[in-house]
Motif scaffolding. Structure first.
Motif: not given
Ligand code: ZN
Ligand code: ACM
Length: 498
Positions: A247, A249, A285, A290-291
């Protein structure tokens, strides 16, 4: 007629005069004990009065050397690299001339700065002893760049102090989809030190590869917070491209990546590092909170852009530590958001601008592929890709190469042909074929396995069957699994975002 692989730049032979060589004794030199041992073990001649002399020739480039054979043998070079290459040439001469060597002069230097070999130790672990054998096989072909692929979906192969689980758990998988047995193994820091020192003894630099953000399932199996959806996943036991990647992000992912790089840089003192970048599926993603938030924050249009941002950022971290950074070339054609000086291991003709690259063409130098797909002819006739080419590299991926015995059969004779291109700048199958008999006998003498000519250049039917057999393994179940698994994640993401 003297045959040499790779071809030397200039050679003059006086067939009217001969030096008798029935003993070997080296004068003072810069060579390591291991390089000297390799030479003497091969020659199997008694010691005696000094008959091989070394002189400094400061006008020479680092890998350049000359050899003069008259009533003695004189090697000139500006560095130990030149001496190492000279010994490899001498081995071939001594082997062919059986102690009765014509007076001759050789002047030789490489066309390309980088002549590489990649070992994928992720899919299968190769022992330190096997890695040393590979290093000696490289030296034999005057290769100087060992690309050590150390992290994979199917196994994490290098000890770190900060993340002990990576080796405790990440180096083991329950079964392989080749022989269906459990598989494990990793290199301790001491093992790495030993390997790097051994490579240096033969004039070979070592570039570790930390393959991110894809091919990271082994790391994710140990530390699930590295992934977007933090599921419990095992170390991958099937081949194929995995959809759970790092990840990018989360800041914590960068902390992990940087910490691992810190330790890798301590273990691998040469100036190169490879950060992967291949086969990054963006499915997670595109759904990860988060991403997607990071992408919006940065004003990046899509997840491809997010990957380039990630690669650039990691590259800058490595550069600050004095490294030259490489990544795989896939998916990056024409993309200007990748830093101009990021180097590629380049798998096919594509527009990578002025960026430096090492030619790892799949149709010539992917030596894990069956000969029906990449024949010896393909390898020998391959012309280096256009652009800022630093050199060539054979890549031994190991999904179907569980040990060195198979590794040798896949590597040779293709690596011999590649070494011609890397060292002398060009190779043609027509020329290489004339040296094949010598080459095979020389490999025999060095106890190195290979594929015979019928295997290395299969006829159309044999080649087609081989490719079918190979491709069948890539089919069905991984694809189906991914479709169902993607659906699960889509549901999960909907719940999270609700
Ligand atoms: Zn992510
Ligand atoms: C690659 O072939 N996965 C770089």
């Amino acid at each position: 007629m003297l045959k040499l692989i790779p071809q030397v730049k200039e050679i003059n032979i006086d067939n009217s005069k001969f030096m008798r060589v029935n003993h070997i004794a080296l004068a003072e030199n810069l060579l390591s004990d291991n390089a000297v041992k390799d030479f003497l073990d091969f020659c199997r001649l008694p010691a005696g009065e000094t008959n091989i002399f070394f002189e400094e020739e400061s006008s020479f480039d680092e890998e350049e050397y000359s050899i003069f054979i008259s009533d003695k043998i004189t090697v000139k070079s500006s560095s130990v690299s030149g001496q190492i290459h000279a010994l490899q040439t001498l081995k071939q001469i001594i082997f062919q001339c059986k102690g009765h060597i014509p007076f001759l002069q050789i002047h030789d230097k490489p066309k390309y700065k980088i002549r590489g070999f990649m070992l994928d130790a992720g899919r299968y672990f190769y022992s330190v002893s096997d890695v040393k054998k590979i290093i000696r096989r490289m030296a034999l072909h005057k290769l100087n760049f060992f690309h050590f692929h150390l992290t994979e979906d199917q196994g994490w192969r290098v000890e770190t102090e900060k993340y002990p689980l990576l080796t405790e758990k990440g180096s083991k998988r329950s079964r392989t989809n080749f022989d269906h047995k459990p598989h494990s193994g990793y290199y301790t820091k001491n093992d790495i030190k030993e390997i790097v020192r051994y490579a240096h003894d033969f004039g070979i630099k070592v570039m570790p590869e930390f393959d991110i953000p894809g091919h990271s399932r082994a790391a994710i199996a140990c530390y699930k917070e590295l992934s977007c959806f933090e599921r419990d996943l095992p170390v991958a036991d099937h081949w194929g491209v995995k959809h759970d990647v790092l990840c990018v992000g989360k800041d914590s992912t960068f902390e992990f990546v940087y910490n691992v790089i810190d330790e890798l840089c301590e273990m691998f003192p040469d100036e190169y590092i490879h950060i992967g970048g291949d086969e990054v599926v963006k499915h997670r993603w595109n759904l990860c909170p988060h991403c997607t938030a990071k992408r919006k924050e940065l004003g990046i249009e899509d997840s491809d852009g997010l990957q380039f941002w990630f690669m650039n950022r990691v590259k800058e971290y490595c550069e600050a530590k004095g490294k030259k950074v490489f990544m795989w070339s896939w998916e990056l054609e024409n993309d200007n958001s990748i830093d101009a000086d990021l180097g590629f291991t380049k798998c096919a003709e594509m527009n990578t601008g002025d960026r430096p690259f090492i030619d790892t063409s799949t149709d010539a130098y992917y030596i894990d592929l069956p000969y029906g797909k990449v024949s010896l002819k393909n390898t020998a006739d391959h012309k280096p890709l256009s652009g800022n080419c630093l050199g060539v590299e054979a890549t031994l991926w190991t999904e179907y190469v569980p040990d060195l015995k198979k590794g040798d059969r896949m590597s040779f004779p293709r690596v011999g042909a590649m070494s011609e291109t890397g060292w002398s700048g060009s190779c043609s199958y027509a020329d290489f074929e004339k040296k094949l008999r010598f080459y095979y006998s020389y490999l025999d003498e060095n106890n190195i396995g290979y594929s015979n000519i019928g295997t290395a250049n299969p006829n159309a039917l044999k080649g087609a069957l081989e490719v079918l057999w190979f491709e069948r393994r890539q089919l069905a179940w991984e694809g189906l699994h991914n479709i169902f698994d993607d659906k699960k994640i889509e549901k999960l993401a909907k719940n999270i975002n609700r």
